[in-house]
Design a protein around this motif. Structure first.
Motif, short mmCIF file in Angstrom:
data_model
loop_
_atom_site.label_atom_id
_atom_site.label_comp_id
_atom_site.label_asym_id
_atom_site.label_seq_id
_atom_site.Cartn_x
_atom_site.Cartn_y
_atom_site.Cartn_z
N VAL A 284 0.82 -1.23 0.00
CA VAL A 284 0.00 0.00 0.00
C VAL A 284 0.85 1.27 0.00
O VAL A 284 0.32 2.37 -0.14
N ARG A 285 2.17 1.15 0.19
CA ARG A 285 3.02 2.35 0.18
C ARG A 285 3.03 2.97 -1.22
O ARG A 285 2.97 2.26 -2.22
N SER A 286 3.10 4.29 -1.26
CA SER A 286 3.01 5.00 -2.53
C SER A 286 3.59 6.40 -2.36
O SER A 286 3.46 7.01 -1.31
N ASP A 287 4.19 6.92 -3.42
CA ASP A 287 4.67 8.31 -3.41
C ASP A 287 3.52 9.30 -3.28
O ASP A 287 3.73 10.47 -2.96
N GLN A 288 2.31 8.85 -3.58
CA GLN A 288 1.15 9.74 -3.51
C GLN A 288 0.56 9.78 -2.11
O GLN A 288 -0.36 10.56 -1.85
N ALA A 289 1.06 8.93 -1.21
CA ALA A 289 0.51 8.85 0.14
C ALA A 289 1.53 9.34 1.15
O ALA A 289 2.71 9.00 1.07
N SER B 153 -3.00 6.87 2.43
CA SER B 153 -3.82 8.04 2.17
C SER B 153 -2.89 9.26 2.13
O SER B 153 -1.81 9.22 2.71
N PRO B 154 -3.28 10.34 1.45
CA PRO B 154 -2.41 11.51 1.46
C PRO B 154 -2.11 12.00 2.88
O PRO B 154 -0.97 12.34 3.20
N HIS B 155 -3.12 12.04 3.76
CA HIS B 155 -2.94 12.59 5.11
C HIS B 155 -3.35 11.58 6.18
O HIS B 155 -4.14 10.69 5.95
N ARG B 156 -2.82 11.80 7.40
CA ARG B 156 -3.00 10.78 8.42
C ARG B 156 -4.41 10.67 8.97
O ARG B 156 -4.84 9.57 9.33
N ALA B 157 -5.15 11.78 9.03
CA ALA B 157 -6.51 11.69 9.57
C ALA B 157 -7.34 10.72 8.73
O ALA B 157 -8.05 9.86 9.25
N PHE C 298 3.34 15.11 -3.94
CA PHE C 298 2.61 16.35 -4.17
C PHE C 298 1.92 16.84 -2.90
O PHE C 298 1.28 16.08 -2.19
N THR C 299 2.06 18.16 -2.63
CA THR C 299 1.25 18.83 -1.64
C THR C 299 0.55 19.92 -2.41
O THR C 299 1.16 20.93 -2.76
N GLY C 300 -0.72 19.69 -2.73
CA GLY C 300 -1.42 20.58 -3.65
C GLY C 300 -0.73 20.49 -5.00
O GLY C 300 -0.55 19.40 -5.54
N VAL C 301 -0.31 21.64 -5.55
CA VAL C 301 0.37 21.61 -6.85
C VAL C 301 1.88 21.56 -6.69
O VAL C 301 2.60 21.39 -7.67
N ALA C 302 2.37 21.75 -5.45
CA ALA C 302 3.82 21.79 -5.24
C ALA C 302 4.39 20.38 -5.30
O ALA C 302 3.91 19.48 -4.60
N ARG C 303 5.39 20.20 -6.14
CA ARG C 303 5.97 18.87 -6.32
C ARG C 303 7.29 18.78 -5.55
O ARG C 303 8.24 19.51 -5.82
#
Lengths: 81, 165, 165, 81
Positions: free
Chosen positions: B18-23, B96-100, C36-41
């Protein structure tokens, strides 16, 4: 129609078999299947409490109409995890 | 990744999946075999599964967690058969992108799995007694719409399960 | 188990260290480098630590999570130095008899760690810009009593940080 | 008394050094240390916003009285995890 019902967990142990074949009228509902099952194994309700029914791997409500080709299972509330 | 297995669960591989650069956040839950429940001492546990439906139910859970939460990846593995003390019975991981979001999705996933996936456990106590366990009362988030057919069924059908006289 | 390291974090060993026959639930959180954080890479991240205080702060966190929650074992590992996309910056694991407690303790632990442990991250963006990150706003459980001296300090001392004319 | 103050992150970069030695009166407080630090590096406050202070690895309030043997550090709000 003839329907084979899979049994699991306490329901399987109380019935003493992994599946049972029931004779049901055409277009019988899950409610009718339940009555036929408890008629065959009268101790099932008292011993397992509520019994859930699934048709083709999805939980089914009592008004669900059955077909001879359906895969039907009855079992107690789940307790995995 | 969905898995129903009789082999020990490899939570490390599951978590890697489940690890990902997007998370930015990963939450893993492990359910393990506990020795004591109150004063009752467990010796080992037997998990019975309805394999075809359990696999289908876990696949539906994965789809639903993706629909309800902002998750990147989801993985679930459930073991059945004989489990000893300390063994992992279930592993569920989300990213997920954020921990919450990761905590909320992980919590919902395991709560809903325990309510809906057709697997049952039988306690084998140290004193030789055995007992099929009843489901735990659900604490926290209740998945109102997760298994609507089952919920409807469970409330509507109660009168039907009284054996005919 | 408390660890501050410049090496990749081995979350598998960390998770194994909290497993116990007395626990029915393990929750692991991983904080990973997101692209990515918003549009910032982001290209990569630099974590700077005040090592002595960071280690002491994590030890205090472990003691406090044991006092506040019904946990069996706790483990925290934080990495610093240069981290690439997808790398694990922090891993925190707790075990508990039941899952509600494990989720609550895990969430409190990571939230409080992010507020109190002296580690800072500097973004290195794909366009070449750099930026020291400001702390995230805290969502969910706020650790009112976790760092009382710091909280008192932060509110009382605001007038003091204006440079003298 | 002479006190060496450790600086981290943006505070370290703006000051251009990892630590600075400040001359303070005996029994000076953290508030006095803060004033002396900002006197030495006037851009620090404007560029980092709030500065936290720690004494012997614990966050310290402005009325904390300092000793020559204390390990003192100043830094921006933390952003680990």
């Amino acid at each position: 129609m003839k329907l084979s019902v899979l049994l699991f967990a306490a329901a399987r142990e109380i019935a003493g078999c992994e599946s049972v074949e029931l004779e049901l009228p055409a277009a019988a509902t899950v409610a009718q299947l339940r009555v036929a099952l408890l008629h065959t194994f009268p101790t099932l309700a008292a011993r397992t409490g509520i019994l859930l029914c699934a048709v083709n791997n999805v939980y089914a409500s009592d008004d669900r109409v059955l077909q001879a080709s359906d895969v039907v299972a009855c079992f107690p509330p789940v307790s995995g995890g | 990744m969905i898995e129903l297995t009789q082999q020990p669960i490899d939570f490390s591989t599951l978590t890697e999946s489940v690890r990902s650069d997007q998370a930015g956040a990963v939450v893993l839950f492990l359910g393990t075999v506990r020795e004591f429940t109150g004063v009752a001492r467990t010796s080992w546990l037997e998990y019975e599964a309805f394999p075809e439906m359990a696999t289908a139910a876990m696949q539906r859970l994965e789809a639903e967690v993706r629909q309800r939460f902002n998750v990147v990846e989801v993985a679930i593995s459930h073991r059945y058969g004989r489990l000893e003390l300390g063994d992992i019975a279930v592993a569920a991981a989300v990213s997920s992108p954020h921990r919450a979001q990761a905590f909320e999705a992980g919590r919902w996933l395991i709560d809903t799995l325990k309510e809906s996936v057709p697997i049952w456990k039988k306690e084998h106590y140290a004193d030789g007694a055995t007992e099929w366990l009843h489901p735990e009362p659900v604490m926290g988030s209740r998945p109102e719409a997760a298994i609507p057919v089952a919920s409807t069924f469970m409330s509507e059908s109660s009168p039907e399960i009284v054996p005919e006289a």
